[in-house]
Scaffold this motif. Structure first.
Motif, PDB file in Angstrom:
ATOM      1  N   UNK A 166     126.208  59.119   9.462  1.00 24.21           N
ATOM      2  CA  UNK A 166     127.571  59.628   9.530  1.00 24.21           C
ATOM      3  C   UNK A 166     127.553  61.044  10.101  1.00 24.21           C
ATOM      4  N   UNK A 167     128.056  61.204  11.331  1.00 23.28           N
ATOM      5  CA  UNK A 167     127.969  62.483  12.036  1.00 23.28           C
ATOM      6  C   UNK A 167     129.326  62.915  12.605  1.00 23.28           C
ATOM      7  N   UNK A 168     130.413  62.595  11.904  1.00 23.45           N
ATOM      8  CA  UNK A 168     131.734  63.022  12.395  1.00 23.45           C
ATOM      9  C   UNK A 168     132.170  64.290  11.674  1.00 23.45           C
ATOM     10  N   UNK A 169     133.109  64.997  12.289  1.00 23.15           N
ATOM     11  CA  UNK A 169     133.698  66.186  11.684  1.00 23.15           C
ATOM     12  C   UNK A 169     135.117  65.833  11.262  1.00 23.15           C
ATOM     13  N   UNK A 170     135.378  65.631   9.964  1.00 25.61           N
ATOM     14  CA  UNK A 170     136.712  65.220   9.512  1.00 25.61           C
ATOM     15  C   UNK A 170     137.823  66.183   9.930  1.00 25.61           C
ATOM     16  N   UNK A 171     137.518  67.479  10.018  1.00 21.80           N
ATOM     17  CA  UNK A 171     138.567  68.453  10.342  1.00 21.80           C
ATOM     18  C   UNK A 171     139.108  68.256  11.757  1.00 21.80           C
ATOM     19  N   UNK A 172     138.314  67.662  12.655  1.00 23.52           N
ATOM     20  CA  UNK A 172     138.793  67.426  14.019  1.00 23.52           C
ATOM     21  C   UNK A 172     139.908  66.388  14.065  1.00 23.52           C
ATOM     22  N   UNK A 173     139.917  65.508  13.066  1.00 23.87           N
ATOM     23  CA  UNK A 173     140.917  64.442  13.047  1.00 23.87           C
ATOM     24  C   UNK A 173     142.028  64.685  12.040  1.00 23.87           C
ATOM     25  N   UNK A 174     141.902  65.722  11.232  1.00 22.60           N
ATOM     26  CA  UNK A 174     142.827  65.924  10.111  1.00 22.60           C
ATOM     27  C   UNK A 174     144.277  66.030  10.541  1.00 22.60           C
ATOM     28  N   UNK A 175     144.562  66.672  11.679  1.00 22.31           N
ATOM     29  CA  UNK A 175     145.946  66.879  12.107  1.00 22.31           C
ATOM     30  C   UNK A 175     146.522  65.698  12.868  1.00 22.31           C
TER      31      UNK A 175
END
Length: 348
Positions: free
Chosen positions: A91-100
């Motif tokens: 798992x190598x995603x950045x949740x903050x990039x998709x939060x908005x």
């Protein structure tokens, strides 16, 4: 062994990402790799979990730019396979990039990663641990001795009072965020633009106010931990110093910070040892600590980056050590036939 790398998007991957270094290291050792994104999971009526993977049609590129070009171009193909056909889900995603813009995607990795782990796929970092670390509040669960004095609030009055208590000023940033976005240094609660800064940052939710550490002017040190301990080979630590751009309080490389060689001190190693028990308990296979002096500014558990910077600075590709560690864990899983939980196996 087949490793699936879960990322925010295929088109967003770049040659300097640490995930790219992992993919190249895995292919160099003869492993198959594939990528998947938040929209690529399928749970069918018979409860089988499928994934839509992006792979290369042929070849194993050795250079990062060649690999990324192939992955994002006509040399790639999409296949739907059963989750059991992969050995590792990284798992190598950045949740903050998709939060908005794509809130549904922010935590898809942890949600479906849990299902993958239940079906016998080694999933790192452990999805249950990642679910507990969905924002910077996770940091508050570590010993107070390693944390700067911190306030978490949405109240401008609380923040003003906190800033006034800090002799060196304070740093304001969103509770949910990464990459140095909306990070500000406040010297006094009387600053004329404090209200504007508060409005900009609080628009993303709760705020973190931290006592400013003057040593941060020289940058912080990103130190990788694997299985709870500093990642190193032959005395070379997986670490680098992140030097802020002139006039900027942010040391993030994405925010124009510069990567430089770091000296790992006994004080830093003591800090790493202090956070080790919880990281191991939470199944955090690979994390990045951002250290200033004897304090940790952040603990990056989702997609810590910088291994290519370290390889460039020291000529040592520590991505290879990470892949070898995953090989060992897959072997352990086979030997114990599922009798060791994913969370425990993630940090063995």
């Amino acid at each position: 062994m087949r490793i699936a790398f879960f990322v925010n998007s295929i088109e967003g991957e770049t040659e300097y990402y640490t995930t790219t270094a992992f993919a190249l290291a895995a292919m160099a050792r003869g492993h198959d790799i594939c990528y998947l994104t938040p929209g690529d999971f399928v749970l069918r009526p018979d409860d089988s979990l499928m994934i839509r993977t992006t792979t290369l049609k042929n070849g194993r590129p050795k250079k990062a730019d060649t690999f990324i070009s192939a992955l994002q171009g006509e040399q790639s193909k999409i296949q739907t396979i059963a989750i059991g056909e992969i050995d590792v889900l990284f798992l190598r995603n950045d949740p903050s990039e998709d939060a908005d813009e794509r809130p549904w995607a922010a935590h898809a990795g942890a949600i479906f990663g849990r299902l993958a782990a239940e079906r016998g796929v080694l999933t790192v970092n452990d999805p249950d641990g990642l679910a507990r670390a969905q924002n910077k509040l996770y940091f508050q669960g570590f010993p107070e001795a390693v944390r700067p004095t911190t306030l978490i609030s949405k109240s401008i009055e609380e923040i003003r009072a906190f800033v006034d208590e800090q002799k060196q000023g304070a740093i304001l940033k969103p509770l949910q965020g990464s990459g140095g976005k909306n990070v500000f240094k406040i010297a006094s609660s009387k600053e004329s633009n404090l209200n504007q800064i508060f409005e900009a940052v609080s628009g993303e939710g709760y705020l973190i106010a931290q006592a400013y550490l003057p040593e941060a002017m020289a940058g912080d040190t990103r130190l990788f931990l694997m299985n709870g301990r500093p990642l190193q080979r032959d005395g070379v630590y997986a670490a680098f110093r992140r030097v802020p751009a002139k006039g900027d309080v942010r040391s993030n490389v994405h925010a124009a910070g510069i990567a430089a060689a770091a000296e790992i001190t006994p004080k830093m190693l003591a800090v790493a040892e202090m956070v080790r028990p919880k990281l191991v308990e939470d199944g955090m296979f690979l994390v990045g600590l951002d250290i200033v002096g004897d304090k940790i500014l952040e603990i990056n558990v989702f997609t810590p980056g910088g291994l290519p910077n370290i390889a460039e600075l020291h000529g040592v590709d520590l991505a290879l050590d990470v892949i070898i560690a995953l090989e060992q864990k897959v072997e352990m899983r086979k030997n114990y036939a599922g009798r060791i939980s994913n969370r425990v196996l993630a940090t063995l």
